[in-house]
Design an enzyme around this catalytic site. Sequence first.
Site, mmCIF file in Angstrom:
data_model
loop_
_atom_site.group_PDB
_atom_site.id
_atom_site.type_symbol
_atom_site.label_atom_id
_atom_site.label_comp_id
_atom_site.label_asym_id
_atom_site.label_seq_id
_atom_site.Cartn_x
_atom_site.Cartn_y
_atom_site.Cartn_z
ATOM 1 N N CYS A 105 0.769 -1.229 0.000
ATOM 2 C CA CYS A 105 0.000 0.000 0.000
ATOM 3 C C CYS A 105 0.800 1.279 0.000
ATOM 4 O O CYS A 105 0.250 2.330 0.281
ATOM 5 C CB CYS A 105 -0.898 0.018 1.235
ATOM 6 S SG CYS A 105 0.013 0.064 2.779
ATOM 7 N N PHE A 246 -8.483 -17.213 5.460
ATOM 8 C CA PHE A 246 -9.113 -18.161 4.543
ATOM 9 C C PHE A 246 -10.545 -18.479 4.980
ATOM 10 O O PHE A 246 -10.990 -19.640 4.904
ATOM 11 C CB PHE A 246 -8.307 -19.460 4.439
ATOM 12 C CG PHE A 246 -7.073 -19.343 3.592
ATOM 13 C CD1 PHE A 246 -7.145 -18.907 2.287
ATOM 14 C CD2 PHE A 246 -5.831 -19.673 4.116
ATOM 15 C CE1 PHE A 246 -6.008 -18.797 1.495
ATOM 16 C CE2 PHE A 246 -4.684 -19.575 3.342
ATOM 17 C CZ PHE A 246 -4.774 -19.132 2.032
ATOM 18 N N VAL A 247 -11.259 -17.462 5.448
ATOM 19 C CA VAL A 247 -12.636 -17.671 5.899
ATOM 20 C C VAL A 247 -13.526 -17.645 4.662
ATOM 21 O O VAL A 247 -13.897 -16.581 4.158
ATOM 22 C CB VAL A 247 -13.066 -16.598 6.919
ATOM 23 C CG1 VAL A 247 -14.468 -16.898 7.442
ATOM 24 C CG2 VAL A 247 -12.076 -16.542 8.072
ATOM 25 N N ARG A 248 -13.835 -18.802 4.197
ATOM 26 C CA ARG A 248 -14.635 -18.917 2.965
ATOM 27 C C ARG A 248 -15.272 -20.296 2.923
ATOM 28 O O ARG A 248 -14.701 -21.265 3.428
ATOM 29 C CB ARG A 248 -13.751 -18.698 1.738
ATOM 30 C CG ARG A 248 -12.581 -19.647 1.661
ATOM 31 C CD ARG A 248 -11.696 -19.400 0.466
ATOM 32 N NE ARG A 248 -10.908 -18.195 0.575
ATOM 33 C CZ ARG A 248 -9.881 -17.907 -0.227
ATOM 34 N NH1 ARG A 248 -9.559 -18.735 -1.211
ATOM 35 N NH2 ARG A 248 -9.205 -16.794 -0.071
ATOM 36 N N GLY A 249 -16.452 -20.345 2.346
ATOM 37 C CA GLY A 249 -17.150 -21.625 2.277
ATOM 38 C C GLY A 249 -17.448 -22.160 3.656
ATOM 39 O O GLY A 249 -18.109 -21.509 4.458
#
Length: 265
Positions: A105, A246-249
């Site tokens: 950034c 990796f908070v997914r599904g």
Amino acid sequence: MPNQTTQYPVGAYRDAEFSALTDVLAIEEPLELRVDADPAFTLSLMMRTPGHDRELVTGWLWAEGLLDAVDALELNPDTPNVIALRGDVGRLRGAARASFTSAACGVCGSGSVERLSIRAEPVIWTPPPLTPQLILDLPERLRAAQTGFNATGGLHAAGLFSAGGELLCAYEDVGRHNATDKVVGWAALRGELPLSDRILVTSSRAGFEIVQKAALAGVAVVVTVGAASSLAADTAAALNLSLLGFVRGERFNVYAGGERVQKIE
């Protein structure tokens, strides 16, 4: 070539069960650009993955319009993560930054990991541990508020949630660090800092700058849809901040602060 990845133990939520596994994280470390002078001073502190540091610094100097002010750029194997610069001291001193450059950034934040530890207040979390299902629902609740992303596909988002999963605010930006800054700014303008018992959710990976901003705002739990870097995980652990990636599904990894997640062993 230095190692660019490291093994990291995590708590893994898979198929409605928790287990321990080892994840592979990208290494994130600071690189100091130190100007040889009397006295020596720091031009910039970059957060980066080690390797090709000469190319990185040369490109950064070019982008900053400072390449012609540097006569020599020296890497010393005995002082890793430091590059010595020699050249136009007056010009380089004028360009010296009090803030560091992150991997993603440009300039975001100030100081170093050590200074962050001094500045950050201990986080406070009084609600019960979060259920796995609540954690899994948070990215989708944030996604529902991403109108800019729906139109462009090119914006990151950051949202602030209550311990019960209520979306309190959400902001989008081309830079994930900017989106997080907007969340913190929203809370500051409302007189709500520190953000005790609040959850920060971002649509990005978890780099050091995200953990830094969360810690300085008093956030105890950070949830991201992407991976964590090694420095982000280490910093979260040092500051007693819960970091979930990796908070997914139907899955996620717990890199630090597993006591705030229900049924972590």
